[in-house]
Motif scaffolding. Structure first.
Motif, PDB file in Angstrom:
ATOM      1  N   UNK A 140      33.304  36.349 -11.861  1.00  0.00           N
ATOM      2  CA  UNK A 140      34.365  35.330 -11.880  1.00  0.00           C
ATOM      3  C   UNK A 140      35.070  35.199 -13.226  1.00  0.00           C
ATOM      4  N   UNK A 141      34.954  36.202 -14.101  1.00  0.00           N
ATOM      5  CA  UNK A 141      35.539  36.048 -15.438  1.00  0.00           C
ATOM      6  C   UNK A 141      36.762  36.916 -15.666  1.00  0.00           C
ATOM      7  N   UNK A 142      37.190  36.972 -16.938  1.00  0.00           N
ATOM      8  CA  UNK A 142      38.331  37.796 -17.309  1.00  0.00           C
ATOM      9  C   UNK A 142      38.040  39.272 -17.089  1.00  0.00           C
ATOM     10  N   UNK A 143      36.786  39.655 -17.343  1.00  0.00           N
ATOM     11  CA  UNK A 143      36.385  41.048 -17.092  1.00  0.00           C
ATOM     12  C   UNK A 143      36.621  41.428 -15.625  1.00  0.00           C
ATOM     13  N   UNK A 144      36.196  40.540 -14.719  1.00  0.00           N
ATOM     14  CA  UNK A 144      36.360  40.827 -13.296  1.00  0.00           C
ATOM     15  C   UNK A 144      37.844  40.866 -12.926  1.00  0.00           C
ATOM     16  N   UNK A 145      38.665  39.998 -13.563  1.00  0.00           N
ATOM     17  CA  UNK A 145      40.098  40.029 -13.277  1.00  0.00           C
ATOM     18  C   UNK A 145      40.699  41.362 -13.709  1.00  0.00           C
ATOM     19  N   UNK A 146      40.232  41.880 -14.862  1.00  0.00           N
ATOM     20  CA  UNK A 146      40.734  43.178 -15.339  1.00  0.00           C
ATOM     21  C   UNK A 146      40.300  44.305 -14.398  1.00  0.00           C
ATOM     22  N   UNK A 205      24.029  46.883 -22.901  1.00  0.00           N
ATOM     23  CA  UNK A 205      24.296  46.020 -21.763  1.00  0.00           C
ATOM     24  C   UNK A 205      24.435  46.910 -20.536  1.00  0.00           C
ATOM     25  N   UNK A 206      24.045  46.377 -19.380  1.00  0.00           N
ATOM     26  CA  UNK A 206      23.990  47.197 -18.161  1.00  0.00           C
ATOM     27  C   UNK A 206      25.287  47.094 -17.363  1.00  0.00           C
ATOM     28  N   UNK A 207      26.390  46.795 -18.048  1.00  0.00           N
ATOM     29  CA  UNK A 207      27.622  46.379 -17.371  1.00  0.00           C
ATOM     30  C   UNK A 207      28.815  46.531 -18.308  1.00  0.00           C
ATOM     31  N   UNK A 208      29.998  46.337 -17.759  1.00  0.00           N
ATOM     32  CA  UNK A 208      31.202  46.283 -18.592  1.00  0.00           C
ATOM     33  C   UNK A 208      31.113  45.074 -19.534  1.00  0.00           C
ATOM     34  N   UNK A 209      31.678  45.207 -20.738  1.00  0.00           N
ATOM     35  CA  UNK A 209      31.704  44.076 -21.674  1.00  0.00           C
ATOM     36  C   UNK A 209      32.862  43.141 -21.371  1.00  0.00           C
ATOM     37  N   UNK A 210      32.714  41.917 -21.809  1.00  0.00           N
ATOM     38  CA  UNK A 210      33.763  40.917 -21.659  1.00  0.00           C
ATOM     39  C   UNK A 210      33.940  40.279 -23.033  1.00  0.00           C
ATOM     40  N   UNK A 211      35.055  40.412 -23.736  1.00  0.00           N
ATOM     41  CA  UNK A 211      36.373  40.885 -23.299  1.00  0.00           C
ATOM     42  C   UNK A 211      36.724  42.340 -23.631  1.00  0.00           C
ATOM     43  N   UNK A 212      35.747  43.244 -23.771  1.00  0.00           N
ATOM     44  CA  UNK A 212      36.088  44.649 -24.028  1.00  0.00           C
ATOM     45  C   UNK A 212      36.856  45.272 -22.852  1.00  0.00           C
ATOM     46  N   UNK A 213      36.396  44.960 -21.635  1.00  0.00           N
ATOM     47  CA  UNK A 213      37.033  45.531 -20.440  1.00  0.00           C
ATOM     48  C   UNK A 213      38.531  45.244 -20.402  1.00  0.00           C
ATOM     49  N   UNK A 214      38.910  44.066 -20.922  1.00  0.00           N
ATOM     50  CA  UNK A 214      40.316  43.641 -20.870  1.00  0.00           C
ATOM     51  C   UNK A 214      41.212  44.507 -21.744  1.00  0.00           C
ATOM     52  N   UNK A 215      40.635  45.242 -22.729  1.00  0.00           N
ATOM     53  CA  UNK A 215      41.457  46.184 -23.503  1.00  0.00           C
ATOM     54  C   UNK A 215      41.206  47.639 -23.106  1.00  0.00           C
ATOM     55  N   UNK A 216      40.041  47.911 -22.539  1.00  0.00           N
ATOM     56  CA  UNK A 216      39.705  49.304 -22.205  1.00  0.00           C
ATOM     57  C   UNK A 216      40.386  49.732 -20.896  1.00  0.00           C
ATOM     58  N   UNK A 217      40.267  48.925 -19.857  1.00  0.00           N
ATOM     59  CA  UNK A 217      40.810  49.357 -18.564  1.00  0.00           C
ATOM     60  C   UNK A 217      42.336  49.487 -18.542  1.00  0.00           C
ATOM     61  N   UNK A 218      43.085  48.645 -19.276  1.00  0.00           N
ATOM     62  CA  UNK A 218      44.538  48.871 -19.275  1.00  0.00           C
ATOM     63  C   UNK A 218      44.923  50.229 -19.879  1.00  0.00           C
ATOM     64  N   UNK A 219      44.027  50.836 -20.655  1.00  0.00           N
ATOM     65  CA  UNK A 219      44.323  52.152 -21.249  1.00  0.00           C
ATOM     66  C   UNK A 219      43.871  53.299 -20.339  1.00  0.00           C
ATOM     67  N   UNK A 278      47.050  55.241 -26.708  1.00  0.00           N
ATOM     68  CA  UNK A 278      47.783  54.057 -27.156  1.00  0.00           C
ATOM     69  C   UNK A 278      46.762  53.019 -27.612  1.00  0.00           C
ATOM     70  N   UNK A 279      47.225  51.813 -27.937  1.00  0.00           N
ATOM     71  CA  UNK A 279      46.307  50.765 -28.396  1.00  0.00           C
ATOM     72  C   UNK A 279      46.482  49.511 -27.553  1.00  0.00           C
ATOM     73  N   UNK A 280      45.425  48.718 -27.500  1.00  0.00           N
ATOM     74  CA  UNK A 280      45.481  47.468 -26.735  1.00  0.00           C
ATOM     75  C   UNK A 280      44.846  46.348 -27.539  1.00  0.00           C
ATOM     76  N   UNK A 281      45.355  45.130 -27.321  1.00  0.00           N
ATOM     77  CA  UNK A 281      44.777  43.944 -27.957  1.00  0.00           C
ATOM     78  C   UNK A 281      44.663  42.837 -26.914  1.00  0.00           C
ATOM     79  N   UNK A 282      43.530  42.132 -26.941  1.00  0.00           N
ATOM     80  CA  UNK A 282      43.329  40.966 -26.068  1.00  0.00           C
ATOM     81  C   UNK A 282      43.056  39.744 -26.944  1.00  0.00           C
ATOM     82  N   UNK A 283      43.895  38.729 -26.819  1.00  0.00           N
ATOM     83  CA  UNK A 283      43.677  37.459 -27.510  1.00  0.00           C
ATOM     84  C   UNK A 283      43.133  36.470 -26.472  1.00  0.00           C
TER      85      UNK A 283
END
Ligand code: AMP
Ligand code: GLY
Length: 424
Positions: free
Chosen positions: A8-14, A285-299, A326-331
């Protein structure tokens, strides 16, 4: 295909936003999702720890594939239960998820298989932990064995702080059973890097590296949080260092898990520190990171669902995993007061339209009729992808500036350390 994503978090939204681009998926469900995810998937009111509930829903609805994103259900055996019910899954079994579920398991694994990490001692009674602190020199890093929402680590600069941390974990049971056993480990120094990697237990394909900003306040001050922002790629993680990590950490970890009969399939997160003596593992960690996923998956340029199926089927070696150069940033925009006390329920105003390569991933919000209101500490992530890191940081802050809600707070220096490193 019908696909459900647990969490239910930002990671899941990404993750959901990326899966939505896959031509193979007809319908996407989120269990339980949130008010923002509801724009991109059908949210179903089943909690992320309710394993019976998710199995029942998957069977009733004829779900073909499940992505189990958070640590809790993975450690509780969600993948084991869903696969047993005939639902294909992306994510490790409970026995492989122990690599995050028990820090002592992870440290013992690294020691036994020669994977570089901080030296450590394990304690299951408070007296011997206190004796150790009295006999050794600070700083001490005190860690609860089990899951503690990322808060079970205390860096103690003196014996008194270390003793207090041990007492809170073992005597006052601040983290419940998670703190009944603890680790005290060597304090390491150096830049930190997060590397998420797809693995089917045979092949490891690392994703683009990233840098988290864990502290609540600017200049890495204040309390530890779940993460206040991220950038990718991480400028400290050179190709040379990546090659060392592959040979000394990534492949040895996969082999070690196989030799224990705990084959890991899914996304394995390597939390690394680039110490003067070389890269070392801070945590798995046994999973995607949050908020790492929010910058990794858009790339990610390849189809995420194709990769997830290949991970599950053991055919990752034949599958392309390609990232944009390219580069990504999540605030992260949080509720003022997070990670301690904060008020929620404020209306969130989002821009009518986001620009090209800009994304808003909602984490802590719920729908009140058609109004989106804050409901958590970390409310959302404002993400931008650009050709340079400097432009990505500027664009992410620009996007954040077009979002408003009551008591909104964000760090003002996400990406500053990375930009400084690039300028060297
Ligand atoms: P963890 O939850 O294990 O990732 O730890 C949280 C944070 O504590 C890490 O991101 C590091 O910044 C810091 N940390 C953990 N272990 C160590 C260590 N042995 N030496 C220095 N810092 C550490
Ligand atoms: N961002 C750190 C984590 O996901 O554990």
């Amino acid at each position: 295909m019908k696909v459900m994503v647990i969490g239910s978090g930002g990671r899941e939204h990404a993750i959901i936003s990326k899966l939505k681009q896959s031509p193979q998926i007809d319908t996407l469900y989120a269990l339980p999702g949130n008010g923002g995810i509801a724009r991109d998937a059908i949210c179903v009111n089943v909690g992320a720890k309710d394993i019976d509930g998710m199995v029942n829903f998957a069977v009733k609805e004829g779900i073909d594939f499940a992505v189990v994103a958070p640590d809790d259900p993975l450690v509780l055996g969600a993948v084991d239960a869903l696969e047993a019910a005939g639902v294909m899954c992306f994510g490790p079994t409970a026995s492989a998820a122990a690599i995050e579920g028990s820090k002592i398991f992870a440290k013992d694994l690294m020691k036994r298989f020669g994977i570089p990490t901080a030296s450590y001692e394990t304690f299951d009674d408070i007296d011997s932990a206190m004796t150790y602190i009295a006999a050794n020199e600070p700083p001490f890093v005190v860690k609860a064995d089990g899951l503690a929402l990322g808060k079970g680590v205390v860096i103690a600069s003196n014996r008194q702080e270390a003793g207090q941390a041990v007492s809170e974990m073992m005597l006052e049971r601040k983290f419940g059973d998670s703190g009944s056993r603890i680790i005290i480990e060597e304090f390491m120094t150096g830049p930190e890097v997060s590397v998420l990697a797809f693995t089917d237990g045979k092949t490891v394909k690392p994703m683009v590296s990233s840098m988290d900003h864990k502290r609540a306040l600017d200049n890495d001050m204040g309390l530890n949080t779940g993460g206040m922002g991220t950038v990718a790629p991480n400028p400290y993680y050179t190709e040379e260092i990546a090659a060392v990590c592959m040979d000394t950490i990534f492949i040895p970890t996969i082999n070690a898990m196989n030799s224990l009969g705990r084959t890991f399939k899914g996304c394995l997160y390597f939390g690394l520190m680039l110490t003067p003596k070389g890269p070392r593992v801070v945590e798995y960690n046994c999973r995607f990171g949050d908020p790492e996923t929010q910058v990794v998956l858009p790339l990610l340029e390849s189809d995420l669902f194709t990769i997830m199926r290949a991970v599950r089927d053991g055919t990752l070696n034949e599958t392309e995993v390609r990232f944009a150069d390219r580069s990504a940033c999540c605030v992260v925009m949080a509720s003022e007061g997070y990670p301690q006390k904060y008020e929620t329920g404020f209306e969130i105003t989002l821009p009518e339209k986001t620009g090209a390569d800009e994304y808003i991933y909602i984490a802590g919000a719920k729908l009140d009729g058609s109004t989106l209101r804050t409901s958590g500490g970390r409310v959302l992530g404002a993400v931008a992808v650009r050709d340079t890191l400097s432009d990505a940081v500027g664009a992410a802050y620009d996007l954040a500036g077009r979002i408003s809600f009551g008591n909104a707070y964000c760090r003002k220096d996400i990406g500053a350390v990375a930009l400084k490193a690039l300028a060297r």
